[in-house]
Design an enzyme around this catalytic site. Structure first.
Site, PDB file in Angstrom:
ATOM      1  CB  CYS A  11      59.573 -29.237  65.395  1.00 15.54           C
ATOM      2  SG  CYS A  11      61.280 -28.729  65.409  1.00 15.54           S
TER       3      CYS A  11
ATOM      4  NE  ARG B 284      54.318 -29.224  68.411  1.00 11.99           N
ATOM      5  CZ  ARG B 284      54.020 -29.992  69.434  1.00 11.99           C
ATOM      6  NH1 ARG B 284      52.894 -29.777  70.082  1.00 11.99           N
ATOM      7  NH2 ARG B 284      54.800 -30.956  69.812  1.00 11.99           N
TER       8      ARG B 284
ATOM      9  CD1 TRP C  32      62.035 -22.897  69.180  1.00 10.62           C
ATOM     10  CD2 TRP C  32      63.256 -24.676  69.776  1.00 10.62           C
ATOM     11  NE1 TRP C  32      62.781 -22.550  70.282  1.00 10.62           N
ATOM     12  CE2 TRP C  32      63.545 -23.620  70.667  1.00 10.62           C
ATOM     13  CE3 TRP C  32      63.919 -25.887  69.952  1.00 10.62           C
ATOM     14  CZ2 TRP C  32      64.445 -23.749  71.719  1.00 10.62           C
ATOM     15  CZ3 TRP C  32      64.816 -26.015  71.001  1.00 10.62           C
ATOM     16  CH2 TRP C  32      65.066 -24.952  71.867  1.00 10.62           C
TER      17      TRP C  32
ATOM     18  CG  ASN D 170      58.168 -32.564  67.654  1.00  9.51           C
ATOM     19  OD1 ASN D 170      59.040 -31.866  68.163  1.00  9.51           O
ATOM     20  ND2 ASN D 170      57.055 -32.901  68.276  1.00  9.51           N
ATOM     21  N   GLY D 171      61.616 -33.544  67.492  1.00  8.42           N
ATOM     22  CA  GLY D 171      62.357 -34.254  68.539  1.00  8.42           C
ATOM     23  C   GLY D 171      63.849 -34.162  68.296  1.00  8.42           C
TER      24      GLY D 171
ATOM     25  CD  GLU E  95      54.521 -16.447  85.256  1.00  8.30           C
ATOM     26  OE1 GLU E  95      55.508 -17.191  85.378  1.00  8.30           O
ATOM     27  OE2 GLU E  95      53.856 -16.371  84.203  1.00  8.30           O
TER      28      GLU E  95
ATOM     29  CE  LYS F  82      54.776 -15.013  81.017  1.00 10.32           C
ATOM     30  NZ  LYS F  82      54.410 -16.211  81.737  1.00 10.32           N
TER      31      LYS F  82
ATOM     32  CD  GLU G 239      57.944 -16.230  78.710  1.00 13.77           C
ATOM     33  OE1 GLU G 239      57.688 -17.207  78.020  1.00 13.77           O
ATOM     34  OE2 GLU G 239      57.153 -15.797  79.583  1.00 13.77           O
TER      35      GLU G 239
ATOM     36  CG  HIS H 193      71.104 -11.132 102.617  1.00 14.93           C
ATOM     37  ND1 HIS H 193      71.860 -11.168 103.759  1.00 14.93           N
ATOM     38  CD2 HIS H 193      69.816 -11.039 103.016  1.00 14.93           C
ATOM     39  CE1 HIS H 193      71.063 -11.124 104.816  1.00 14.93           C
ATOM     40  NE2 HIS H 193      69.814 -11.044 104.383  1.00 14.93           N
TER      41      HIS H 193
ATOM     42  CE  LYS I 296      51.094 -21.831  75.287  1.00 17.52           C
ATOM     43  NZ  LYS I 296      51.599 -20.962  76.326  1.00 17.52           N
TER      44      LYS I 296
HETATM   45  C1  F6R Z   1      56.531 -19.081  80.075  1.00 19.44           C
HETATM   46  C2  F6R Z   1      56.141 -20.394  79.621  1.00 19.44           C
HETATM   47  C3  F6R Z   1      57.053 -21.526  79.902  1.00 19.44           C
HETATM   48  C4  F6R Z   1      56.235 -22.787  80.262  1.00 19.44           C
HETATM   49  C5  F6R Z   1      57.162 -24.000  80.395  1.00 19.44           C
HETATM   50  C6  F6R Z   1      56.425 -25.233  80.845  1.00 19.44           C
HETATM   51  O1  F6R Z   1      55.589 -18.105  79.742  1.00 19.44           O
HETATM   52  O2  F6R Z   1      55.129 -20.572  79.029  1.00 19.44           O
HETATM   53  O3  F6R Z   1      57.967 -21.232  80.899  1.00 19.44           O
HETATM   54  O4  F6R Z   1      55.564 -22.559  81.457  1.00 19.44           O
HETATM   55  O5  F6R Z   1      57.773 -24.241  79.166  1.00 19.44           O
HETATM   56  O6  F6R Z   1      55.428 -25.570  79.939  1.00 19.44           O
HETATM   57  P1  F6R Z   1      54.222 -26.512  80.350  1.00 19.44           P
HETATM   58  O7  F6R Z   1      53.424 -25.783  81.379  1.00 19.44           O
HETATM   59  O8  F6R Z   1      53.479 -26.737  79.078  1.00 19.44           O
HETATM   60  O9  F6R Z   1      54.823 -27.767  80.914  1.00 19.44           O
END
Ligand code: F6R
Length: 615
Positions: free
Chosen positions: A2, A27, A76, A102-103, A487, A491, A494, A510, A610
């Site tokens: 948020c 956010r 969010w 926010n929280g 990773e 990606k 996501e 396995h 994010k």
């Molecule tokens: C994936 C992504 C998330 C962040 C995770 C940690 O693309 O962006 O998995 O890596 O939420 O966020 P930070 O790095 O801000 O602690």
């Protein structure tokens, strides 16, 4: 998650709040709302389900929505589904008080039950709404704005960044920080609060950052700050010199695409100050006297979430290889809820793009109390909580990352970790000067190598065409490429919503091999390293079972590959140590193009945000 923003000005603040919300949208983006104190002295509110743009469209239809004091929110959802009714701001029963939050209020159920017993009627399913009713209840006893907010927050358990508006104080806003960041923006004849600086860059570049428990009262020409016990305090005002317009996509279609293409530059920015002219590491870049500290380190503990966790997994290979120091790495949300053993002389490292991830921040705070030698934060956001709270800090120079899926933040974290491994190896005298120079010389070439990979964008796009219909994917790598595969899978899932998993290729037989048939695409990360032959055997096993291979390979070995893949993507040969950084790039582009083909919301994929500021 948020985002909240508030403004008190001499001018109508609606446009400022809406522009701020667009910049805060990373956010959370399931609903948004704004409330202003309008001409008749009452609060007027507009809310909308969906993106901020829906709210913008709605507000432009209302010519009377104007005011010089206002708050706004992009959500969010945590408690209560995304809906207009659950969107913030929330109003008290009399309509005189509005809040954005926010929280998470952890004891909201108990507070709600008490309020209902006192006759309060709730309009939403959110945890937030209890706060506005508590404020109204206590207002009769206490008419001072700050004192009243202070009294109410004492009843709350959980995390909150809050902004409160009251019609009896039409030129004031009060904001509080406890667990969720709040920044104050200093303007001329106007002042602001927000969850971040980016949202306020169109109106100011002068900021102060509330500490945990702080409250602030803002008016057009006045700012008063108080600590958690209500004692007045001052905060340093910081002027941000580098006002970069991260909010613009430039010539790119998506922020994610722009950020992928920025990687040569931001990688160079991250290492350039840390390597001397004759290719030696400048250890002090990790903090004054870090050379002495590093010489004492006998163990490294890395804690992070998501993509940042994957960067930590790669780091383990580098640190153990060059510094001969054992490393263990753990997901922050797991670490914080168990009693782990602290090895003697352990350095605790958190890695985070935002520096605000709730679990990682909590892990850092916990680590500071349980006997680690020191804490180091590798972070991309200056002034974030982690940067302010860790003993040592290394800043990645990725610039602001707008795309929810992390790209440039990840590769700059990898750069930070290779620099750290070299610095630690140097301090512990486990790395020869020749090896140190060899690694750093190679690192300096990475931006140019990445530029070449990026120039093959069209080829990768073509590779992605027949992937769109797939439902599942398996990513394989060995050694340092295993975290790269993890990773890559993250990606893909996501942003394209294709179910993807990653395995160290040796683990296939396995269990996961049972999944392989002609419907299952296998994406292999295959640089020319010591484990290539073994990976090749694993790919043969896949092919024998009809699996469709997508191979990302190194030029030196592409000719000799004993597998028959219709979809092979070849990049220039690179030093083995740097392969994780370089091989990440085609996987990012691949996921990006698959998502574009599928027509998903690349920059703001569903259900995500994010900055994960709730646990
Ligand atoms: C994936 C992504 C998330 C962040 C995770 C940690 O693309 O962006 O998995 O890596 O939420 O966020 P930070 O790095 O801000 O602690």
């Amino acid at each position: 998650m948020c985002g909240i923003i508030g403004a008190v000005s001499e001018r109508n603040v609606l446009a400022i709040l809406l522009e701020g919300l667009k910049r805060l949208e990373y956010r959370g983006y399931d609903s948004a709302g704004v409330a202003l104190i309008v001409a008749d002295g009452k609060i007027k509110r507009k809310r909308a389900l969906g993106k901020v743009q829906v709210l913008v469209d709605k507000t432009t239809q209302d010519k009377n929505l104007k005011g010089i004091t206002g708050i706004a929110h992009t959500r969010w959802a945590t408690h209560g589904e995304p809906s207009e009714n659950n969107a913030h701001p929330h109003l008290s029963g009399s309509g005189k008080i509005a809040i954005v939050h926010n929280g998470i209020i952890e004891n909201f159920m108990q507070l709600k039950t008490e309020l209902i017993a006192q006759g309060v009627q709730f309009q939403s399913q959110t945890d937030t709404e209890v706060i506005v009713h508590l404020l109204e209840k206590s207002w009769d006893k206490n008419k001072d704005f700050i004192t009243n907010v202070h009294a109410v927050i004492k009843k709350l358990k959980g995390a909150y960044g809050l902004a409160v508006m009251h019609v009896d104080f039409p030129h004031s806003l009060v904001a509080v920080r406890s667990g969720s960041p709040i920044v104050i923006g200093y303007g001329i004849g106007e002042n602001f609060i927000s969850s971040d600086t980016l949202s306020l860059l169109p109106v100011t570049n002068r900021f102060a950052f509330l500490d945990e428990g702080d409250m602030v009262l803002i008016e057009q020409g006045k700012i008063e700050i108080y600590d958690h016990s209500g004692v007045s305090k001052q905060l340093e005002i910081k002027e941000l010199d580098q006002i970069q317009d991260a909010a613009s996509k430039g010539r790119y279609k998506h922020y994610m695409q722009k950020e992928i293409f920025e990687q040569p530059q931001v990688i160079a920015n991250t290492f350039s100050n840390c390597i001397s002219f004759d290719n030696e590491i400048i250890v002090d870049k990790f903090g004054i006297e870090s050379n002495l500290l590093f010489s004492q380190v006998e163990h490294v503990k890395i804690v992070a979430c998501g993509t940042s966790f994957h960067a930590g997994l790669v780091a383990k290979y580098w640190i153990e290889e060059y510094a001969k120091v054992s490393v263990d790495i753990e997901i922050a949300s797991e670490f914080r809820y168990r009693n782990s053993v602290v090895t003697k002389n352990s350095l605790f490292i958190t890695v985070s793009q935002s520096g605000e991830t709730a679990d990682t921040l909590a892990a850092l705070r916990q680590a500071k109390t349980c006997g680690y030698l020191k804490t180091l934060a590798i972070c991309n956001m200056p002034n974030s909580s982690m940067v302010r709270e860790a003993d040592l800090v290394f800043m990645t120079q990725a610039g602001i990352e707008m795309g929810v899926a992390s790209t440039k933040a990840f590769t700059t974290q990898l750069v930070a970790f290779i620099l750290f491994a070299v610095a630690l190896g140097k301090a512990k005298q486990t790395l020869t000067k020749t090896k140190e120079q060899e690694i750093l010389k190679a690192l300096k070439k990475v931006p140019e190598i990445i530029k070449k990979v990026l120039s093959l964008d069209k080829e990768i796009e073509q590779l992605s065409y027949n992937f769109v219909e797939k439902q599942h994917a398996l990513f394989l790598g060995r050694g340092m490429q295993y975290p790269v595969a993890l990773e890559g899978a993250l990606k893909l899932k996501e942003i394209s919503y294709i179910h993807a998993e990653a395995y160290p290729a040796g683990e296939l037989k396995h269990g996961p091999l049972a999944l392989v048939d002609k419907e299952m695409p296998i994406i292999a990360v295959a640089p020319n390293d010591a484990l290539l032959e073994k990976l090749e055997s694993n790919l043969q096993e896949v092919q024998a079972r009809g699996g469709e291979l997508y191979v990302f390979a190194d030029h030196a070995i592409s000719q000799s590959l004993q597998i028959d893949s219709k979809h092979t993507f070849v990049i220039d040969s690179i030093p083995e140590v740097l392969a994780p950084i370089v091989f990440t790039i085609p996987l990012q582009l691949f996921s990006y193009h698959v998502a574009v083909q599928k027509g998903t919301d690349v920059d703001q994929p569903r259900n995500l945000a994010k900055s994960v500021t709730v646990e």
